[in-house]
Design a protein around this motif. Structure first.
Motif, short mmCIF file in Angstrom:
data_model
loop_
_atom_site.label_atom_id
_atom_site.label_comp_id
_atom_site.label_asym_id
_atom_site.label_seq_id
_atom_site.Cartn_x
_atom_site.Cartn_y
_atom_site.Cartn_z
N LEU A 149 62.65 35.88 55.44
CA LEU A 149 63.16 35.59 53.75
C LEU A 149 61.78 34.65 54.28
O LEU A 149 60.56 35.67 53.01
N PHE A 150 61.44 33.67 54.51
CA PHE A 150 60.62 32.99 53.98
C PHE A 150 58.91 32.72 54.46
O PHE A 150 58.17 32.78 53.95
N ARG A 151 59.20 33.56 55.65
CA ARG A 151 57.81 34.16 56.16
C ARG A 151 57.44 35.00 54.71
O ARG A 151 55.89 34.79 54.97
N GLU A 152 57.29 35.48 54.30
CA GLU A 152 57.16 37.03 53.57
C GLU A 152 56.65 36.37 52.39
O GLU A 152 55.89 36.39 51.45
N ILE A 153 57.25 35.43 51.75
CA ILE A 153 56.87 34.83 50.64
C ILE A 153 56.17 33.47 50.78
O ILE A 153 55.17 33.71 50.59
N MET A 154 55.68 32.82 52.29
CA MET A 154 55.09 32.49 52.51
C MET A 154 53.50 33.24 52.16
O MET A 154 52.31 32.73 52.49
N SER A 155 53.97 34.55 52.78
CA SER A 155 52.49 34.95 53.35
C SER A 155 51.66 35.69 51.74
O SER A 155 51.02 36.22 51.99
N ALA A 156 52.58 36.21 51.01
CA ALA A 156 52.54 36.55 50.06
C ALA A 156 51.90 35.70 48.95
O ALA A 156 50.66 36.26 48.81
N CYS A 157 52.61 33.90 49.01
CA CYS A 157 51.46 33.39 48.46
C CYS A 157 50.29 32.82 49.02
O CYS A 157 49.47 32.72 48.12
N LEU A 158 50.12 32.77 50.50
CA LEU A 158 48.89 32.54 51.32
C LEU A 158 48.06 33.27 50.66
O LEU A 158 46.35 33.53 50.36
N ALA A 159 48.34 34.92 50.53
CA ALA A 159 47.91 36.15 50.10
C ALA A 159 46.26 35.94 48.44
O ALA A 159 46.22 36.44 48.37
N LEU A 160 47.43 34.42 47.76
CA LEU A 160 47.38 34.53 46.59
C LEU A 160 45.83 33.66 46.36
O LEU A 160 44.86 33.28 46.12
N GLU A 161 46.14 32.91 47.87
CA GLU A 161 44.30 31.78 48.62
C GLU A 161 43.51 32.43 48.92
O GLU A 161 42.46 32.50 48.27
N GLU A 162 44.14 33.24 49.89
CA GLU A 162 42.81 33.66 50.42
C GLU A 162 43.50 35.21 51.57
O GLU A 162 43.97 35.19 52.16
N PRO A 163 43.27 36.49 50.79
CA PRO A 163 43.77 37.63 51.84
C PRO A 163 42.98 37.59 53.21
O PRO A 163 41.90 37.47 53.45
N MET A 164 43.53 38.00 53.93
CA MET A 164 43.55 37.68 55.17
C MET A 164 44.02 39.11 55.97
O MET A 164 43.99 40.13 55.68
N SER A 165 42.74 38.82 57.10
CA SER A 165 42.06 40.55 57.88
C SER A 165 42.43 40.17 59.09
O SER A 165 42.66 39.04 59.86
N ILE A 166 43.82 40.74 59.42
CA ILE A 166 44.40 39.83 60.60
C ILE A 166 43.53 41.99 61.83
O ILE A 166 44.46 42.68 61.91
#
Length: 366
Positions: free
Chosen positions: A81-98
């Motif tokens: 759950l926290f992984r997804e919260i952190m992922s969404a928050c990080l996308a606000l800083e910089e959307p990443m391409s993997i």
């Protein structure tokens, strides 16, 4: 006497109140993440680029989440759950391409989403070499590649790619591999005469297939996702693939978890371009070439034993530079910036013909 048990209506009201509080707190966290991005950007010199994703920081946060968890959700569920919260928050800083070994629907894509969350853009690549090239060129922020399976062993293509690629290992992720027998909407389940899958998946499900479909032709294809895609048009075939492929291609499960080993898992590596600071629980990976002489391997490994450093993997691959010359791929516990590891690496570099440091990175949390 009044009944003190809460009613269904009362419990639902409580859940609604908690949902509002959770939503407010998540948005506060997201706002804080945006401020972090602004602070980082403001501190950059002209021409410099801020680094928003910090593997060691995320590993520390997830470990703390699991340490303070008191249930009833288990540690892994809470961390996801926290992984997804952190992922969404990080996308606000910089959307990443993997970049990952594709096509869409492979276990490598599932590993990428497990490690980075679903708020990233995943880029399927046809080969492992292409994943490395996408990262090296800067076309992708990070790449995800398989390195070893608990049943079938090491992925040699990944090891060989590390010998010439200019990338750094930034993390690892372990994925429990569950194979399912899948069919399409037009499949006649009583008439299955051929089964498509990747060769490695056939090896991992050999006993089950021998028991349930001994007469069916086993047709190897480039990936499990490719096998799943073929189910759209075939009426007498089935595919072996994972959960993600089943969802993407809308397939029905005839049988679940058909792998022979219930503990079957694959380890994936995250490759990037930045060196990762210590998270407190780390691994380091190196490539070493020794002179071809008696006792060379013992001489190489002795410094680790003397320093009390735990080796987690040692693999041997033929060197491209000479006949009967070999490279040793070594994973061990500890970060290259700690004093004990520094001393061992210095000793190894004095003994070896060639040493390449592939990086230090947090141990897999999920």
């Amino acid at each position: 006497m009044s009944d003190s048990k809460p009613t269904l209506e009362t419990l639902r009201d409580t859940i609604d109140q908690l949902d509002r509080q959770i939503q407010e707190l998540i948005n506060k966290r997201a706002s804080c993440a945006q401020q972090v991005a602004d602070v980082k950007q403001a501190g950059m010199e002209e021409g410099e680029k801020a680094v928003f994703y910090r593997p060691e920081r995320e590993a520390q946060v997830l470990r703390r989440v699991m340490e303070r968890n008191s249930g009833p959700l288990n540690n892994e569920s809470m961390a996801r759950l926290f992984r997804e919260i952190m992922s969404a928050c990080l996308a606000l800083e910089e959307p990443m391409s993997i970049a990952y070994l594709g096509p869409e629907g492979t276990f490598t894509q599932a590993a990428a989403q497990k490690h980075f969350g679903h708020a990233v853009r995943t880029l399927p690549m046809a080969t492992i070499d292409e994943v490395f090239r996408e990262v090296e060129s800067g076309s992708a922020h990070y790449g995800v590649v398989p390195v070893e399976n608990s049943t079938e062993g090491v992925v040699n293509t990944t090891l060989d790619s590390f010998t010439h690629a200019n990338v750094t290992i930034c993390g690892e992720v372990e994925l429990r591999i569950h194979h399912h027998l899948l069919v399409g909407a037009n499949t006649k389940e009583n008439s299955i005469s051929r089964i498509y899958s990747h060769q490695q998946s056939f090896a991992q499900c050999r006993q089950w297939l021998d028991a349930h479909y001994p007469a069916a032709d086993r047709i190897p294809v480039s990936s499990n996702s490719d096998a799943a895609k073929r189910m759209q048009s075939e009426w007498n075939a089935a595919a072996i693939a994972g959960e993600v492929a089943a969802e993407i291609y809308g397939l029905k499960k005839v049988a679940s978890n058909i792998e022979d080993n219930p503990h079957n898992s694959t380890r994936f590596l995250i490759v990037g371009r930045e060196h990762v600071p210590s998270s407190g629980q780390d691994k380091t990976s190196i490539i070493v070439s020794m002179k071809n002489k008696p006792g060379a391997l013992y001489e190489l490994l002795a410094p680790f034993h003397e320093a009390g450093i735990m080796l987690t993997r040692v693999e041997t691959r033929p060197s491209r530079d000479g006949t009967w010359a070999y490279l040793f791929f070594i994973d061990f516990e500890g970060h290259e910036n700690t004093e004990s590891v520094k001393n061992v690496l210095k000793h190894v570099e004095e003994l070896a013909v060639y040493v390449k440091r592939l990086g230090s990175y947090p141990k897999a949390v999920l």
